[in-house]
Every structure is written in C-alpha cells, then in structure tokens.
Design an enzyme around this catalytic site. Structure first.
Site, PDB file in Angstrom:
ATOM      1  N   LYS A 181     -55.472 -40.234  14.584  1.00  0.00           N
ATOM      2  CA  LYS A 181     -54.586 -40.521  15.719  1.00  0.00           C
ATOM      3  C   LYS A 181     -53.416 -39.540  15.752  1.00  0.00           C
ATOM      4  O   LYS A 181     -53.053 -39.008  16.804  1.00  0.00           O
ATOM      5  CB  LYS A 181     -54.061 -41.949  15.628  1.00  0.00           C
ATOM      6  CG  LYS A 181     -53.103 -42.350  16.759  1.00  0.00           C
ATOM      7  CD  LYS A 181     -52.215 -43.529  16.388  1.00  0.00           C
ATOM      8  CE  LYS A 181     -51.111 -43.099  15.442  1.00  0.00           C
ATOM      9  NZ  LYS A 181     -50.081 -44.144  15.213  1.00  0.00           N
ATOM     10  N   LYS A 220     -42.477 -35.867  12.834  1.00  0.00           N
ATOM     11  CA  LYS A 220     -43.548 -36.646  12.203  1.00  0.00           C
ATOM     12  C   LYS A 220     -44.913 -36.010  12.438  1.00  0.00           C
ATOM     13  O   LYS A 220     -45.761 -35.951  11.539  1.00  0.00           O
ATOM     14  CB  LYS A 220     -43.540 -38.079  12.735  1.00  0.00           C
ATOM     15  CG  LYS A 220     -44.681 -38.956  12.185  1.00  0.00           C
ATOM     16  CD  LYS A 220     -44.652 -39.054  10.666  1.00  0.00           C
ATOM     17  CE  LYS A 220     -45.861 -39.791  10.098  1.00  0.00           C
ATOM     18  NZ  LYS A 220     -45.837 -41.237  10.348  1.00  0.00           N
ATOM     19  N   SER A 263     -45.343 -44.220  14.914  1.00  0.00           N
ATOM     20  CA  SER A 263     -45.692 -42.820  15.208  1.00  0.00           C
ATOM     21  C   SER A 263     -46.355 -42.774  16.579  1.00  0.00           C
ATOM     22  O   SER A 263     -47.479 -43.254  16.749  1.00  0.00           O
ATOM     23  CB  SER A 263     -46.641 -42.269  14.139  1.00  0.00           C
ATOM     24  OG  SER A 263     -45.999 -42.210  12.892  1.00  0.00           O
TER      25      SER A 263
END
Length: 309
Positions: A256, A188, A114
């Site tokens: 994150k 995502k 990711s």
C-alpha cells in the site's frame, strides 16, 4: 461550505506530559492499541473508538473510556489522534460520519495513519474551514516502537500546532517537523521506499549467497558492521535467517505504501524506477498468498523464484 467555528479564548493551546489532557484515539489496531496504552500510562484522559469494539475494550481496564461511535469519542477532546487504515477511511470517519463536526472548536486532529500527501492536504484544508487544526504525523518503528515509545514521527503542518502536539508525541517517540501539510506523509513514503527496497536488497543478497553455497547466517554476520550494514540487515535479515515472518509490518501494508509513493510520484512528475520495480515484487508476493506475512516475507517470494523453498 460549513460555517467556521470560533475557538474559545480560554481553549488550551499547549500542554505538558505532566498535565493530563483529554485525548481521543480513533483506530485501535496493531499500532493504536500500544500507543493508547502509553497515553493511559501517562495519566491522560483517553477516549477510544474502533470499528470492531472488541479490539478497543482491553483499554477500559487501563482507565480509558471506550465508545461505540467516533462522534462520542471526540466530543470535548483537546487532541484527536487517528490511526485508521487509509486515506478514504480517514475521510469517511472524519466527514462522512460527522466526527469533525463533533469536535470542539480549536481541537487538534493528529493523523498518524499513512495516507497520500494530497489526502492529508485536503483534510487539513477542510478542517481549517471548520476551525479545527491538523497535523499529518505518520510514524516508523512498527509495533515494537509503539510499545517502547521509540517511534520516529514525521509531522507536517503549522509550526505552532507541532509545538502544541510535542508533549503528546513525547509519549510515542521522537518527532520532527518536516514541513507544511502533507510533508509528513511525503517523509513517511520516503521512509517506506527505503525500507521496502532495502528489505528486497537484503533478501536477494542473502539468497544469492546461499544459492552459491555460503552459510546465509554467517554471511549476514560477516557483513554486519561493514558498509552494507543497516537496521534492516540486523532486524529483517535475522528474520530471514530464522524464517520468522510473523507480521510486525505486513506485506499488504508495505505494498500500500509503495502504491501511494508511486501515485504521489506521478502527481509531482517524479520518475521512480526502483520503487516501481519493488512495488511489482511486493504485488507478486501478495498475489501469491504472502500478504499477511511480515514485509520481510518478500524473502519468501524471492526464494520461490529461485526454487529455494
């Protein structure tokens, strides 16, 4: 600029789950280990690398070859799968350590980490100049999905490369082609925005009910099946009831992803006030020592704010 490689005419462009191919896996962590195991079980020729080799060594007993460097790992691979920590780490491994240069012409790099969409687009462009194909294909479903082969895979890139990767994706779960390079990472981030925000909504609602005197477990049971039901309520809600915050997806990772979503939102001129609020809440939780808890551990941060520890 590097000279563009010329792909061999007989380079395989497709494969099937019944035809073993050579696959390099870079990054053998919480997700990489079970996913590499599934590739071994499917009979593929698996080559693995992790910065800390001991994490990859268990794959040797399953038939994989564990290497000391990423360049050794990718040599002659048909597919190179990245499950590295972040965009800068992917960049460093690919281009700083010479891994991309060591890949054979026509190989397909599948980045399942990711990272930020702009990073994915940059990597794709640089690999294309070297005669290498690229997909950004991050996943959702956590370690349970990785172990069971039930991951949701969001892929960005060329349609022909997505078709080429389908037999590989079939080992991991269900893949959807969502657009050009970077689109997989956008999907995502959207997924992680929904997950992070919904975890916060479930935690706050259950704590609210408990603070008022209701049985939190029974409240979760009562609203299951109604309009407020969700996979988050079922899985993460139960973890909150049980106070089970063993990490499946860590608070630090959730933070994150929300940080990346906000950076991307700024780049495309999108106002994301709800994500901004929850990014601040997760950041507070991490700063208060909760970073290694499961992301449902946001419950602990909200409980602390209400003196409900």
């Amino acid at each position: 600029m590097m000279a563009k490689k010329t792909a061999a005419k007989d380079a395989p462009m497709t494969t099937t789950t019944t035809t073993p191919v050579r696959i390099a896996v870079l990054g053998i962590g919480m997700m990489g280990l079970p996913m590499a195991r599934r590739l071994c079980a499917a009979g593929h020729e698996v080559h693995a690398w992790n910065r800390t080799r001991a994490k990859a060594d268990p794959l040797a007993s399953l038939g994989a070859t564990v290497h000391d460097t990423p360049t050794e790992t990718v040599r002659n691979a048909d597919f190179v799968i990245s499950l590295l920590e972040s965009g800068p780490v992917v960049d460093q491994v690919l281009f700083g350590l010479g891994t991309a240069q060591a890949m054979r012409a026509g190989a397909l790099f599948i980045d399942m980490a990711s990272i930020q969409p702009r990073e994915a687009r940059d990597h794709a462009a640089r690999l294309d100049e070297m005669g290498l194909a690229h997909l950004d294909a991050p996943v959702s479903g956590g370690t349970v999905g990785a172990e069971n082969g039930t991951l949701a895979i969001m892929a960005g890139g060329r349609a022909q490369d997505f078709a080429r990767a389908q037999p590989i994706f079939a080992n991991f779960g269900r893949a959807t082609h969502v657009g050009p390079h970077g689109a997989g990472q956008l999907a995502k981030l959207a997924n992680q925005m929904i997950v992070g925000i919904t975890i916060g909504a479930v935690a706050e609602a259950l704590l609210f009910a408990a603070k008022g005197g209701a049985d939190m477990a029974k409240v979760r049971e009562a609203i299951s099946g109604g309009f407020a039901d969700s996979r988050i309520l079922q899985l993460h809600g139960q973890r909150m009831v049980d106070r089970d915050f063993a990490p499946r997806g860590r608070m630090t990772v959730q933070l994150k992803d929300l940080d990346n979503a906000l950076v991307t939102a700024q780049e495309i001129g999108f106002d994301a006030p709800i994500t901004t609020l929850f990014e601040a809440l997760y950041k507070d939780g991490v700063e208060h020592g909760l970073g290694q808890l499961d992301h449902s551990g946001l419950f602990v941060e909200l409980a602390s704010r209400n003196a409900m520890q």
